[in-house]
Design an enzyme around this catalytic site. Structure first.
Site, PDB file in Angstrom:
ATOM      1  N   ASP A 177      -3.408   4.336  -2.193  1.00 26.44           N
ATOM      2  CA  ASP A 177      -4.394   4.784  -1.202  1.00 26.44           C
ATOM      3  C   ASP A 177      -4.407   6.311  -1.162  1.00 26.44           C
ATOM      4  O   ASP A 177      -3.776   6.928  -0.313  1.00 26.44           O
ATOM      5  CB  ASP A 177      -3.979   4.184   0.155  1.00 26.44           C
TER       6      ASP A 177
ATOM      7  N   LYS B  46      -7.536   8.035  -1.690  1.00 21.52           N
ATOM      8  CA  LYS B  46      -8.891   8.433  -1.267  1.00 21.52           C
ATOM      9  C   LYS B  46      -9.414   9.609  -2.090  1.00 21.52           C
ATOM     10  O   LYS B  46      -9.677  10.695  -1.574  1.00 21.52           O
ATOM     11  CB  LYS B  46      -8.906   8.776   0.230  1.00 21.52           C
TER      12      LYS B  46
ATOM     13  N   LYS C 247       0.841  -1.209   0.000  1.00 16.91           N
ATOM     14  CA  LYS C 247       0.000   0.000   0.000  1.00 16.91           C
ATOM     15  C   LYS C 247       0.872   1.253   0.000  1.00 16.91           C
ATOM     16  O   LYS C 247       1.666   1.470   0.915  1.00 16.91           O
ATOM     17  CB  LYS C 247      -0.925   0.013   1.218  1.00 16.91           C
TER      18      LYS C 247
ATOM     19  N   ARG D 260       2.804  -1.501  11.015  1.00 17.12           N
ATOM     20  CA  ARG D 260       3.833  -1.612  12.049  1.00 17.12           C
ATOM     21  C   ARG D 260       4.098  -3.014  12.590  1.00 17.12           C
ATOM     22  O   ARG D 260       5.272  -3.326  12.877  1.00 17.12           O
ATOM     23  CB  ARG D 260       3.527  -0.621  13.187  1.00 17.12           C
TER      24      ARG D 260
ATOM     25  N   THR E 132     -12.595   5.953  10.106  1.00 15.26           N
ATOM     26  CA  THR E 132     -12.701   5.428  11.473  1.00 15.26           C
ATOM     27  C   THR E 132     -12.336   6.500  12.510  1.00 15.26           C
ATOM     28  O   THR E 132     -12.610   6.337  13.685  1.00 15.26           O
ATOM     29  CB  THR E 132     -11.791   4.203  11.673  1.00 15.26           C
TER      30      THR E 132
ATOM     31  N   ASP F 248     -13.754  14.262  -5.472  1.00 15.19           N
ATOM     32  CA  ASP F 248     -13.860  15.512  -6.238  1.00 15.19           C
ATOM     33  C   ASP F 248     -15.080  15.376  -7.142  1.00 15.19           C
ATOM     34  O   ASP F 248     -15.850  14.426  -6.989  1.00 15.19           O
ATOM     35  CB  ASP F 248     -12.556  15.729  -7.039  1.00 15.19           C
TER      36      ASP F 248
END
Ligand code: C5P
Length: 239
Positions: free
Chosen positions: A61, A63, A34, A218, A125, A66
């Protein structure tokens, strides 16, 4: 799908060198890499080609959100980069999503390449129920209800799936059926630190609830031995 192909490794690093070192090390152990706003905006589209050169698939990624024409044009560009997945905000509306999905299909057909999986981001989230009501002026709906409505709208618009929190996997799977792809972050094996993630789930739990892909950063990239960490996650998914 093989267990390793479900792992989407978040390349949350600053430089191309760090990102490509991770790709070299881990391409046999994860299915997708990603590239988020940080890396894409600092290196540019060439980072996607460089991951491909090392044999990796890429989830860009960014997002997108528009007007439909602009998002459709960007969707064409991301399709030309041979991305495996990219995403748009469901909040951009039905027509924006429809045009993004259609642009990905037509551009892939024109090139004779694979059609990317276009994903919808529903409610971030980081947004609480209170913010939904007092800042976005959405009242009378629980976050989870809105997420399911937007997931259905994404599906009806021709998108291939959604990115959602582990809490939302089951209701989305129930509403959207078995073929709609569900990608979830917030994944923590029992042996890893939660860091700043709060509502977390293990890779196994996410799989059992119906996730197709798990975005993991991570627990792998900060591990003392990233390959061993990825292998442990694969074993957990296979177990
Ligand atoms: O390091 P960690 O496994 O927490 O990384 C998770 C990745 O998923 C990060 O790239 C983060 O930006 C992304 N993400 C998330 N929560 C969301 C959406 C995306 O953690 N709701």
């Amino acid at each position: 799908m093989e267990a390793k192909d479900r792992i989407v490794l978040a390349l949350d690093v600053d430089t191309a060198e760090e990102a490509l070192a991770l790709v070299k090390k881990l391409s046999g152990y994860v299915g997708v890499f990603k590239v988020g706003m940080q890396l894409y905006n600092s290196i540019g589209p060439s980072i996607v080609h460089r991951v491909h050169d090392l044999g990796g698939r890429v989830f860009v990624d960014l997002k997108l959100h528009d007007i439909p024409n602009t998002v459709a044009s960007a969707a064409k560009v991301l399709t030309r980069l041979n991305t495996y997945m990219f995403n748009v905000h469901a909040a951009g509306g039905r027509e924006m999503m429809r045009q993004a999905a259609a642009a990905a299909v037509s551009e892939a057909q024109r090139m004779g390449s694979d059609i990317p999986i276009v994903l919808a981001v529903t409610v971030l989230t980081s947004i609480s129920q209170q913010e939904l009501e007092t800042e976005m002026y959405v009242s009378g709906l629980k976050v989870e209800e809105l997420v399911v409505k937007w997931a259905l709208m994404a599906q009806e618009s021709g998108l291939g799936g959604v990115v959602c929190s582990p809490q939302e996997i089951s209701p989305i799977r129930k509403a959207c059926g078995p073929d709609f792809k569900i990608v979830t972050p917030g994944i923590r094996p029992l042996w890893s630190a939660p860091n700043d993630q709060k509502r977390i789930t293990t890779p196994r739990q996410a799989l059992e609830q119906g996730a197709d892909y798990m975005v993991i950063g991570r627990p792998i990239i900060k591990a003392a031995d990233p390959i061993a960490a990825a292998q442990k996650i694969i074993e957990e998914l296979e177990g």
